[in-house]
Each structure stands twice: as C-alpha cells, then as structure tokens.
Enzyme design. Structure first.
Site, mmCIF file in Angstrom:
data_model
loop_
_atom_site.group_PDB
_atom_site.id
_atom_site.type_symbol
_atom_site.label_atom_id
_atom_site.label_comp_id
_atom_site.label_asym_id
_atom_site.label_seq_id
_atom_site.Cartn_x
_atom_site.Cartn_y
_atom_site.Cartn_z
ATOM 1 N N ALA A 165 -5.473 -42.674 39.528
ATOM 2 C CA ALA A 165 -6.366 -43.096 38.561
ATOM 3 C C ALA A 165 -6.070 -42.161 37.168
ATOM 4 O O ALA A 165 -5.650 -41.014 37.205
ATOM 5 C CB ALA A 165 -7.751 -43.238 38.791
ATOM 6 N N GLY A 210 -6.003 -43.964 43.574
ATOM 7 C CA GLY A 210 -6.539 -45.297 43.294
ATOM 8 C C GLY A 210 -5.193 -46.124 43.564
ATOM 9 O O GLY A 210 -5.472 -47.444 43.738
ATOM 10 N N GLU A 239 -5.413 -47.064 47.234
ATOM 11 C CA GLU A 239 -6.557 -48.006 47.534
ATOM 12 C C GLU A 239 -5.979 -49.067 47.023
ATOM 13 O O GLU A 239 -6.476 -50.315 47.537
ATOM 14 C CB GLU A 239 -7.589 -47.294 46.659
ATOM 15 C CG GLU A 239 -8.380 -45.931 47.317
ATOM 16 C CD GLU A 239 -9.390 -45.401 46.576
ATOM 17 O OE1 GLU A 239 -10.510 -45.133 46.981
ATOM 18 O OE2 GLU A 239 -8.941 -45.036 45.199
ATOM 19 N N GLU A 280 -8.216 -37.037 46.186
ATOM 20 C CA GLU A 280 -9.341 -37.014 45.449
ATOM 21 C C GLU A 280 -10.229 -35.617 45.780
ATOM 22 O O GLU A 280 -10.545 -35.035 44.829
ATOM 23 C CB GLU A 280 -10.217 -38.247 45.596
ATOM 24 C CG GLU A 280 -9.627 -39.227 45.103
ATOM 25 C CD GLU A 280 -8.752 -40.293 45.627
ATOM 26 O OE1 GLU A 280 -8.736 -41.345 45.257
ATOM 27 O OE2 GLU A 280 -8.271 -39.631 46.844
#
Length: 258
Positions: free
Chosen positions: A66, A112, A115, A135
């Site tokens: 991200a 992300g 994911e 993260e």
C-alpha cells in the site's frame, strides 16, 4: 475502459488487468483501489470478458504494498474505515467475483499486494516473485483480509510465522506452501495464465460461477457451504448449459456452451 492507474485489455474473452504504477512498484493508493473497483464492476457486466487475469505492469512488482504516505497520519476511526472500504470495494469484491480471477504475480507481492493476489481465485507466480505481509514491521496488521486468507491458504502456523516475522518467501516456497499453484519464468507468466484461462473457457461459465459461490461459502461464518452446493447443483439441471454438456458427453462430442 480508460484509467489513470490501470490498463485493461480484453482479447479472446480474456480480460487482463494491469496495475500500472511502475515507478511506485504498483503500490496501492486510494485512487488505484477505486479504479480497481470500477474496473471489476465493469468487467462483471461485460459479456466479452469471461476470465480475468490480474497482474502488475513491468517485471519488478505485482503490487509492492500500500502507499504508506497516504495513511501514515490516520487515527483509529480512519484506519478502520480504510480497511473496511478497501475490503468491500476490492478484496471481497474480487473474492466473490462470479467470473474466474487469476492473479499472475510478477515480482514483489507485499502487504496489500499479497492480499490482492490472495483475493483472486488462484495464483501463479514468476520465479522472481517475493511474497510477504510486512505490516507488523510498520506497527500495524494486515487490513485487507491478510489475517484471514493467508491461514486458509497456507495453514495457521505458517501464516503466523509470515505475519510475525514480516519476512518474504520466494516463489518456490510459496508453491510448496500452497499459496501459489504454479511457478513460471517471467517471460512465460502471462502466456501460462492465458493457457489456463483458455482451459477454463472450454467449460460452462454458469457452472463455474455457481462453483465459485459454493466454494467461497465454505469459508463464511454462519453460511453452510454444503447447502449452497446442493442448491446450485440443483439449479444447474435447469440450465441450457446442463443440456448441452450432458448431450455432448453422451454423443461423444465437444460441448458448445453459449
């Protein structure tokens, strides 16, 4: 379809969606997440697109994570909203998509990015791929379904290790874990994904959509996947595809699904 952060090509009933921010290693920002939602919403209705391949532009990254600069100053409520909207608009939306979605992981798939790949129905990876959920090294946890989908795919122990160490695994390890189905060279990644897509296109789109729903319902709290399977199995008997498929089999012919 024209986007600022995506490229979408449709050919031979295969839609290829490229996250196209190569200078940022295709990192997900809010604009890209919104464009992904719009792209998949459009592809859902597009009769020319039967299978979707999701990948990143260039050879360095699928999605390197991200865009941290956008949320580094968020408070608690903003953080919850970021995760909730992202999951609803993109990650859960892709996971429940009625058309097959193949993630072709080229290079880094981190945070992300991993994911996003895990929200696809299955994954293939190039041999230069590196996958991980880093993260916890930033003081947060995965917020786009990573704590839920990773254990489903690789098991609780391996997921815990990956999340706690914030480390990366290579493509072959990801295959050994069951996180990706196949590993190819970077040059063969998209052709191999297309080869799989063409195999899918030989089969009933209606049956595939029903199967996606049944498989996914097994992983949803309060939903009985067996009941979904029985219901969708029964519905299949009322479709033209069922008539075409069974008659073609009995006549030793190739079915021509509409």
């Amino acid at each position: 379809m024209t986007f600022e952060n995506l490229k979408v090509n449709i050919k031979d009933r295969i839609a290829t969606v490229y996250i196209n921010r190569p200078k940022k290693l295709n990192a997900l920002n809010r604009a890209t997440i919104e464009e992904l939602h719009q792209a998949f919403k459009s592809l859902r209705e597009d009769t020319e697109a039967a299978v979707i391949i999701l990948t990143g532009s260039g050879e360095k990254a699928f999605v390197a994570g991200a865009d941290i600069s956008e949320f580094s100053d968020y408070n608690v409520e903003q953080g919850k909203d970021l995760a909730a909207k992202g999951q609803e608009q993109v990650f859960d939306y892709i996971a429940d998509f009625p058309k097959p979605v193949i993630a072709a992981v080229n290079g880094f798939a981190l945070g992300g990015g991993l994911e996003l790949a895990m929200s696809a129905h299955f994954r293939i990876a190039s041999d230069n791929a590196r996958l991980g959920l880093p993260e916890t090294s930033l003081g947060v946890i995965p917020g786009y379904g990573g704590t839920q989908r990773l254990p489903q795919l690789v098991g609780k122990g391996r997921a815990m290790e990956m999340i706690m160490t914030a480390g990366m695994i290579d493509a072959q390890t990801a295959k050994d874990y069951g996180l990706v189905n196949h590993v190819t060279t970077i040059e063969e990644l998209i052709p191999f994904a297309e080869k799989l897509a063409f195999k899918i296109l030989n089969n009933s789109r209606q049956a595939i959509s029903a199967a996606i729903e049944a498989v996914n319902d097994n992983y949803k709290d309060g939903v009985n996947g067996f009941e979904t399977e029985v219901r969708n199995f029964g519905k299949s008997f009322g479709t033209e595809d069922f008539k075409e498929g069974t008659q073609a089999f009995l006549n030793k012919q190739k079915p021509n699904f509409k």
